[in-house]
Scaffold this motif. Structure first.
Motif, PDB file in Angstrom:
ATOM      1  N   MET A   1     -15.612   8.604  -9.609  1.00  0.00           N
ATOM      2  CA  MET A   1     -14.783   7.847  -8.680  1.00  0.00           C
ATOM      3  C   MET A   1     -13.595   7.212  -9.393  1.00  0.00           C
ATOM      4  O   MET A   1     -13.712   6.802 -10.533  1.00  0.00           O
ATOM      5  N   PHE A   2     -12.467   7.189  -8.712  1.00  0.00           N
ATOM      6  CA  PHE A   2     -11.322   6.466  -9.269  1.00  0.00           C
ATOM      7  C   PHE A   2     -10.525   5.812  -8.140  1.00  0.00           C
ATOM      8  O   PHE A   2     -10.655   6.171  -6.975  1.00  0.00           O
ATOM      9  N   GLN A   3      -9.714   4.839  -8.532  1.00  0.00           N
ATOM     10  CA  GLN A   3      -8.943   4.061  -7.561  1.00  0.00           C
ATOM     11  C   GLN A   3      -7.530   4.598  -7.413  1.00  0.00           C
ATOM     12  O   GLN A   3      -6.919   5.014  -8.399  1.00  0.00           O
ATOM     13  N   VAL A   4      -7.012   4.517  -6.202  1.00  0.00           N
ATOM     14  CA  VAL A   4      -5.616   4.895  -5.965  1.00  0.00           C
ATOM     15  C   VAL A   4      -4.873   3.698  -5.376  1.00  0.00           C
ATOM     16  O   VAL A   4      -5.303   3.136  -4.359  1.00  0.00           O
ATOM     17  N   LEU A   5      -3.790   3.309  -6.008  1.00  0.00           N
ATOM     18  CA  LEU A   5      -2.973   2.192  -5.512  1.00  0.00           C
ATOM     19  C   LEU A   5      -1.818   2.732  -4.673  1.00  0.00           C
ATOM     20  O   LEU A   5      -1.195   3.734  -5.022  1.00  0.00           O
ATOM     21  N   LEU A   6      -1.544   2.050  -3.580  1.00  0.00           N
ATOM     22  CA  LEU A   6      -0.474   2.463  -2.666  1.00  0.00           C
ATOM     23  C   LEU A   6       0.583   1.374  -2.555  1.00  0.00           C
ATOM     24  O   LEU A   6       0.256   0.177  -2.571  1.00  0.00           O
ATOM     25  N   PHE A   7       1.842   1.796  -2.418  1.00  0.00           N
ATOM     26  CA  PHE A   7       2.948   0.827  -2.319  1.00  0.00           C
ATOM     27  C   PHE A   7       3.899   1.220  -1.203  1.00  0.00           C
ATOM     28  O   PHE A   7       3.911   2.361  -0.744  1.00  0.00           O
ATOM     29  N   ALA A   8       4.707   0.248  -0.816  1.00  0.00           N
ATOM     30  CA  ALA A   8       5.840   0.462   0.107  1.00  0.00           C
ATOM     31  C   ALA A   8       5.368   1.151   1.384  1.00  0.00           C
ATOM     32  O   ALA A   8       4.356   0.749   1.961  1.00  0.00           O
ATOM     33  N   HIS A   9       6.077   2.194   1.829  1.00  0.00           N
ATOM     34  CA  HIS A   9       5.741   2.820   3.115  1.00  0.00           C
ATOM     35  C   HIS A   9       4.375   3.498   3.083  1.00  0.00           C
ATOM     36  O   HIS A   9       3.723   3.616   4.109  1.00  0.00           O
ATOM     37  N   LEU A  10       3.936   3.938   1.906  1.00  0.00           N
ATOM     38  CA  LEU A  10       2.628   4.597   1.844  1.00  0.00           C
ATOM     39  C   LEU A  10       1.515   3.584   2.119  1.00  0.00           C
ATOM     40  O   LEU A  10       0.549   3.877   2.821  1.00  0.00           O
ATOM     41  N   ARG A  11       1.682   2.391   1.594  1.00  0.00           N
ATOM     42  CA  ARG A  11       0.711   1.331   1.859  1.00  0.00           C
ATOM     43  C   ARG A  11       0.673   1.004   3.360  1.00  0.00           C
ATOM     44  O   ARG A  11      -0.402   0.860   3.944  1.00  0.00           O
ATOM     45  N   GLU A  12       1.852   0.939   3.950  1.00  0.00           N
ATOM     46  CA  GLU A  12       1.893   0.620   5.385  1.00  0.00           C
ATOM     47  C   GLU A  12       1.292   1.749   6.223  1.00  0.00           C
ATOM     48  O   GLU A  12       0.625   1.505   7.225  1.00  0.00           O
ATOM     49  N   GLN A  13       1.557   2.975   5.788  1.00  0.00           N
ATOM     50  CA  GLN A  13       1.031   4.115   6.543  1.00  0.00           C
ATOM     51  C   GLN A  13      -0.496   4.122   6.530  1.00  0.00           C
ATOM     52  O   GLN A  13      -1.148   4.324   7.563  1.00  0.00           O
ATOM     53  N   VAL A  14      -1.065   3.862   5.347  1.00  0.00           N
ATOM     54  CA  VAL A  14      -2.524   3.879   5.210  1.00  0.00           C
ATOM     55  C   VAL A  14      -3.117   2.573   5.752  1.00  0.00           C
ATOM     56  O   VAL A  14      -4.256   2.546   6.236  1.00  0.00           O
ATOM     57  N   GLY A  15      -2.350   1.512   5.709  1.00  0.00           N
ATOM     58  CA  GLY A  15      -2.846   0.214   6.175  1.00  0.00           C
ATOM     59  C   GLY A  15      -3.756  -0.440   5.155  1.00  0.00           C
ATOM     60  O   GLY A  15      -4.580  -1.298   5.477  1.00  0.00           O
ATOM     61  N   SER A  16      -3.606  -0.036   3.907  1.00  0.00           N
ATOM     62  CA  SER A  16      -4.455  -0.589   2.845  1.00  0.00           C
ATOM     63  C   SER A  16      -3.742  -0.402   1.522  1.00  0.00           C
ATOM     64  O   SER A  16      -2.938   0.528   1.372  1.00  0.00           O
ATOM     65  N   GLU A  17      -4.018  -1.269   0.567  1.00  0.00           N
ATOM     66  CA  GLU A  17      -3.320  -1.115  -0.715  1.00  0.00           C
ATOM     67  C   GLU A  17      -4.113  -0.291  -1.738  1.00  0.00           C
ATOM     68  O   GLU A  17      -3.634  -0.049  -2.832  1.00  0.00           O
ATOM     69  N   LYS A  18      -5.320   0.103  -1.337  1.00  0.00           N
ATOM     70  CA  LYS A  18      -6.152   0.876  -2.274  1.00  0.00           C
ATOM     71  C   LYS A  18      -6.958   1.928  -1.547  1.00  0.00           C
ATOM     72  O   LYS A  18      -7.373   1.724  -0.405  1.00  0.00           O
ATOM     73  N   LEU A  19      -7.203   3.016  -2.242  1.00  0.00           N
ATOM     74  CA  LEU A  19      -8.160   4.017  -1.781  1.00  0.00           C
ATOM     75  C   LEU A  19      -9.161   4.233  -2.917  1.00  0.00           C
ATOM     76  O   LEU A  19      -8.791   4.136  -4.088  1.00  0.00           O
ATOM     77  N   ALA A  20     -10.386   4.536  -2.568  1.00  0.00           N
ATOM     78  CA  ALA A  20     -11.355   4.927  -3.592  1.00  0.00           C
ATOM     79  C   ALA A  20     -11.652   6.412  -3.376  1.00  0.00           C
ATOM     80  O   ALA A  20     -11.981   6.828  -2.262  1.00  0.00           O
TER      81      ALA A  20
ATOM     82  N   THR B   1      22.426  -6.547   6.945  1.00  0.00           N
ATOM     83  CA  THR B   1      21.090  -6.887   6.464  1.00  0.00           C
ATOM     84  C   THR B   1      20.791  -8.352   6.785  1.00  0.00           C
ATOM     85  O   THR B   1      21.638  -9.215   6.605  1.00  0.00           O
ATOM     86  N   LEU B   2      19.569  -8.623   7.272  1.00  0.00           N
ATOM     87  CA  LEU B   2      19.142 -10.012   7.507  1.00  0.00           C
ATOM     88  C   LEU B   2      18.461 -10.572   6.258  1.00  0.00           C
ATOM     89  O   LEU B   2      18.735 -11.673   5.829  1.00  0.00           O
ATOM     90  N   TYR B   3      17.553  -9.795   5.720  1.00  0.00           N
ATOM     91  CA  TYR B   3      16.897 -10.182   4.463  1.00  0.00           C
ATOM     92  C   TYR B   3      16.211  -8.955   3.873  1.00  0.00           C
ATOM     93  O   TYR B   3      16.158  -7.902   4.512  1.00  0.00           O
ATOM     94  N   LEU B   4      15.724  -9.087   2.660  1.00  0.00           N
ATOM     95  CA  LEU B   4      15.017  -7.998   1.988  1.00  0.00           C
ATOM     96  C   LEU B   4      13.633  -8.453   1.578  1.00  0.00           C
ATOM     97  O   LEU B   4      13.391  -9.643   1.376  1.00  0.00           O
ATOM     98  N   GLU B   5      12.758  -7.474   1.441  1.00  0.00           N
ATOM     99  CA  GLU B   5      11.482  -7.737   0.772  1.00  0.00           C
ATOM    100  C   GLU B   5      11.356  -6.764  -0.391  1.00  0.00           C
ATOM    101  O   GLU B   5      11.539  -5.562  -0.204  1.00  0.00           O
ATOM    102  N   TYR B   6      11.073  -7.300  -1.564  1.00  0.00           N
ATOM    103  CA  TYR B   6      10.825  -6.452  -2.723  1.00  0.00           C
ATOM    104  C   TYR B   6       9.331  -6.473  -3.056  1.00  0.00           C
ATOM    105  O   TYR B   6       8.695  -7.540  -2.999  1.00  0.00           O
ATOM    106  N   GLU B   7       8.829  -5.309  -3.399  1.00  0.00           N
ATOM    107  CA  GLU B   7       7.429  -5.174  -3.798  1.00  0.00           C
ATOM    108  C   GLU B   7       7.412  -4.439  -5.134  1.00  0.00           C
ATOM    109  O   GLU B   7       8.284  -3.599  -5.374  1.00  0.00           O
ATOM    110  N   ALA B   8       6.460  -4.737  -5.993  1.00  0.00           N
ATOM    111  CA  ALA B   8       6.391  -4.035  -7.278  1.00  0.00           C
ATOM    112  C   ALA B   8       4.946  -3.685  -7.619  1.00  0.00           C
ATOM    113  O   ALA B   8       4.016  -4.335  -7.156  1.00  0.00           O
ATOM    114  N   TYR B   9       4.803  -2.659  -8.403  1.00  0.00           N
ATOM    115  CA  TYR B   9       3.522  -2.389  -9.080  1.00  0.00           C
ATOM    116  C   TYR B   9       3.646  -3.188 -10.370  1.00  0.00           C
ATOM    117  O   TYR B   9       4.150  -2.713 -11.378  1.00  0.00           O
ATOM    118  N   GLU B  10       3.239  -4.450 -10.279  1.00  0.00           N
ATOM    119  CA  GLU B  10       3.661  -5.448 -11.272  1.00  0.00           C
ATOM    120  C   GLU B  10       3.366  -5.106 -12.738  1.00  0.00           C
ATOM    121  O   GLU B  10       4.275  -5.135 -13.565  1.00  0.00           O
TER     122      GLU B  10
END
Lengths: 76, 148, 148, 76
Positions: free
Chosen positions: D1-20, C42-51
């Motif tokens: 209408m409601f908001q959807v929050l995306l994280f990790a690979h799902l956020r990257e796949q959609v290219g956005s952190e939110k959907l409406a 591993t080179l580094y990590l990134e952590y993300e949270a639904y804070e």
């Protein structure tokens, strides 16, 4: 002759941190009997260390050794 | 680092001893002086050790752990002398690539200390004092002590 | 103290939160970034949270522990963002009158975090990166990632 | 209408952190089907949170809620 180190309540009972025993050689078992009979020190549950290693009943204490009476420990 | 000291223990320094690039988990145990044991109020403690033997045995516990849990690194420091309520008596740090080993090895260390390492504590209460005879305080040496 | 932070975690401050006069034992878990996982470096990590949810869930874990192990006090701080090898990702401190509860409750906390708390890590290697899909790294989301 | 929050690979796949999402009301089950079918987002193993609480398949998502897709977590 060898030295005996005392700790905790045994040290307080004797009022000294060391005893000098004028014997050439004793087994641990004989040594414990000596402590019980001549010094009135309880040795039940007390482990014996010879030169900083725990010893068994049949180990030999020789001239110049450092013996320690180790009552049940309570560190931590 | 396996040591018996007479001054306050620096937790961070003990942890530093076990940090390394492949430690994913560090578990520490910090033993502190508790005020109440059942209904008895402790005022302070005194710890005494057979220092050279105690140091050697702490180091042996470290070797046992390395053998039983390969890849772990252990550090143990025990304080002796007068300790007040809340003071730290012992710090055990174990690092490991995986957490399970770190928890188990740490637990093993404290159980070994409480059984084998020549360190004794004397409890001081308002109405007396007593050398504690084993690690759980269930054995004591009442015959030689002031009444408690 | 149950928090998600973006800066280095001060271990001593987390421990301070759980110290009290009737704590005889404090067990801490420190999760650090490990370099090697099997043969991968591993080179580094990134952590993300639904804070907000992660903070709330850490606090709930503290409540669960207090219920299951009365007399314990828990503090948990998790770091997010970019972490290098050796950096501390999480510190869990549990104090208790007796050591057994402190070990068990601490272990419970890390298992709950790894199952339930909405925090994710992305591993970065020399030849790619990957969001790790569960706490043991046995599930991953290869379909959306650069090849590793 | 409601908001959807995306994280990790799902956020990257959609290219956005939110959907409406322009729906008045959906069960979690219906919502997951919508994510799979219209957004091509995998929902297997993904937990759903409504207003920061984990939800079950039969819970209702209503106007103004904040929904989050929570893929298996890897903190610690």
């Amino acid at each position: 002759m060898f030295q005996v180190l005392l700790f905790a309540h045994l040290r307080e009972q004797v009022g000294s941190e060391k005893l000098a025993i004028r014997e050439k050689q004793l087994t641990v078992k004989e040594f414990k009997e000596l402590m019980e009979n001549q010094y009135k020190l309880p040795t039940q549950g007390v482990m014996i260390a010879i030169n900083e290693k725990y010893a068994t009943e049949t180990d030999i204490i020789a001239e110049g050794d450092t013996v320690a009476l180790i009552p049940p420990v309570s560190g931590g | 680092m396996f040591d018996i000291v007479s001054r306050p223990i620096d937790i961070g320094k003990v942890i530093n001893q076990v940090e390394h690039r492949n430690a994913g988990a560090i578990v520490t145990f910090i033993g502190t002086v508790r005020e109440m044991t059942q209904d008895k109020k402790t005022l302070y403690l005194e710890y005494e050790a057979y220092e050279p033997m105690a140091r050697e045995m702490l180091s042996n516990i470290g070797k046992e752990i390395k053998k039983q849990w390969p890849g772990t690194v252990t550090a143990i420091v025990h304080r002796i002398g007068h300790l007040d309520i809340g003071d730290i008596a012992v710090v055990i740090a174990v690092s490991s690539p995986h957490r399970s080993d770190a928890y188990e090895a740490n637990r093993y260390a404290i159980e070994r200390i409480k059984t084998l390492v020549p360190i004794w504590k004397k409890e001081h209460w308002e109405d007396g004092d007593l050398w504690i005879g084993n690690q759980e305080g269930t054995v004591s040496y009442t015959e030689n002590q002031s009444k408690v």
